[in-house]
Design a protein around this motif. Structure first.
Motif, PDB file in Angstrom:
ATOM      1  N   ASN A 261      -4.284  -8.327   6.395  1.00 44.26           N
ATOM      2  CA  ASN A 261      -4.213  -7.130   6.915  1.00 44.26           C
ATOM      3  C   ASN A 261      -2.949  -6.500   7.356  1.00 44.26           C
ATOM      4  O   ASN A 261      -2.415  -5.442   6.960  1.00 44.26           O
TER       5      ASN A 261
ATOM      6  N   HIS B 192      -3.510  -4.320  -0.745  1.00 40.98           N
ATOM      7  CA  HIS B 192      -4.171  -5.441  -0.560  1.00 40.98           C
ATOM      8  C   HIS B 192      -4.398  -6.062  -2.081  1.00 40.98           C
ATOM      9  O   HIS B 192      -3.999  -7.175  -2.266  1.00 40.98           O
TER      10      HIS B 192
ATOM     11  N   PHE C  54      -9.722  -6.225   6.141  1.00 36.80           N
ATOM     12  CA  PHE C  54      -9.809  -7.368   5.104  1.00 36.80           C
ATOM     13  C   PHE C  54     -10.060  -8.767   5.892  1.00 36.80           C
ATOM     14  O   PHE C  54      -9.681  -8.913   7.064  1.00 36.80           O
TER      15      PHE C  54
ATOM     16  N   ALA D  80      -0.846  -5.774   4.139  1.00 36.04           N
ATOM     17  CA  ALA D  80      -1.356  -4.656   3.423  1.00 36.04           C
ATOM     18  C   ALA D  80      -0.802  -3.653   4.364  1.00 36.04           C
ATOM     19  O   ALA D  80      -0.274  -2.347   3.696  1.00 36.04           O
TER      20      ALA D  80
END
Length: 389
Positions: free
Chosen positions: A206, A122, A202, A209
């Motif tokens: 997401n 991320h 997050f 990542a």
């Protein structure tokens, strides 16, 4: 509200379920190992660059933020659109490519499935974007690598509370941090993908990542020659259905002992592994030397009818370079059988069209894979590259 890690069990398949998917996983591993030996290292490096561009395109397409492959290629040469929205998509695509390359260099041990690597993924993506380029749909600026600090809802799914995220991530590390053997790593990567998506650690990013993490977890097996992202993006209806089914609560006493459906998780793993098998099988078929020889021949013959500068004498050196690696310019001339002047002219044409690449004006030449040649060299690999911009 989910606040305790026991609420997303089972995280891994049962031994009985593992028995049903291990044969599929073994086939993927066997095919991938053979694939890595199919071409010269220089050709593999060129293919790897192409796969990174494809991963960027397909991962961003899943998020509804993709730009045309030719715009991605232009961004790689620092050529950005005058249109702000298009330029933003180019920057996002470029950030994904650069992040993936960085993360591949970090995937040298068994830690790619750990939560620390997910957070790194991320961070690596979003730190390459200016604040204006990393704004969520609700107008919030995404902080690179930061676990969310507030509760959210994603469609009908309400992920765990923000306060409980460290406990959920710690549980994932306990289960997936030390996978051994590629057959098991593949299955762990599939399970991690869904459970991370379910946790939604997050505020945004997401999916991107998680796909970066999956790619890197399998990178030493795939050598970057194939990746799940292409298959996930090309079967989005099945992708979302499998994710949704794995979100389901337990479907009765015969559906495992956890809070979530064991059968739903199995179906997701079967889908994910099926995507991996499809990708590695396709690339194996494309890189078989007999097939690539025929397709190079077809490409050169077709182009020679359209352009007098392209000659059929290019076939042999192109096949040779694809399979055996770079050659000097004098070796190229010898392979063509042409007189020196005609050989130089043909070499200039191949360099101009990108079918050959050289780092210096007089250095060795290696294979290139320009987007406008992919339709004939690798049919259906990246069909969007052949569409009008």
């Amino acid at each position: 509200m989910y606040s305790s890690p026991h609420q997303f069990e089972p995280i891994l398949l049962s031994e009985r379920q593992l028995e049903t998917v291990i044969p599929l996983s073994e086939r993927i591993v066997t095919t991938s190992v053979k694939l890595s030996a199919a071409t010269h290292a220089t050709t593999r490096a060129t293919l790897r660059e192409l796969v990174r561009q494809m991963n960027s395109f397909y991962s961003n397409r899943i998020e509804g933020q993709s730009t045309h492959p030719r715009n991605i290629e232009r961004a790689l040469h620092n050529d950005f659109s005058d249109r702000p929205d298009e330029a933003r998509l180019q920057r996002i695509a470029l950030a994904h490519i650069e992040a993936e390359k960085e993360l591949e260099g970090l995937a040298n041990d068994d830690g790619a499935l750990r939560s620390a690597f997910l957070i790194d993924a991320h961070r690596a993506l979003y730190e390459r974007l200016a604040p204006d380029d990393r704004v969520s749909d609700d107008g919030e600026v995404i902080v690179p690598g930061q676990i969310r600090t507030r509760d959210v809802q994603v469609g009908r799914h309400v992920p765990p509370t923000s306060a409980s995220l460290p406990a959920f991530l710690q549980r994932l590390d306990q289960v997936f941090g030390g996978a051994r053997g590629w057959e098991r790593v593949l299955i762990h990567a599939a399970c991690t993908y869904h459970r991370v998506a379910w946790v939604h650690p997050f505020l945004d990013g997401n999916g991107r990542a998680t796909r970066l993490q999956s790619h890197c977890a399998l990178w030493k097996l795939s050598e970057g020659l194939w990746s799940p992202s292409r298959g996930l993006a090309r079967s989005t209806e099945a992708y979302y259905a499998a994710l949704h089914n794995a979100d389901s609560p337990r479907r009765g006493d015969l559906d495992g002992r956890g809070n979530l459906s064991a059968q739903g998780l199995l179906e997701w793993v079967q889908y994910f592994l099926g995507v991996c098998e499809d990708q590695v099988t396709y690339m194996s078929r494309m890189l078989a030397l007999d097939g690539i020889k025929q397709r190079i021949e077809a490409l050169v013959i077709f182009r020679s009818t359209q352009d007098k500068g392209m000659r059929r004498e290019a076939i042999l050196p192109l096949v040779h370079i694809f399979g055996l690696g770079p050659v000097t310019r004098s070796e190229f001339a010898q392979l063509t059988g042409l007189r020196e002047r005609n050989a130089r002219s043909l070499l200039s044409k191949l360099l101009a069209t990108g079918l050959l690449v050289s780092d210096t004006p007089y250095g060795p030449v290696r294979i290139g894979l320009p987007l406008d040649a992919l339709g004939m060299l690798f049919p259906c690999l990246y069909p969007e590259a052949g569409l009008p911009v």
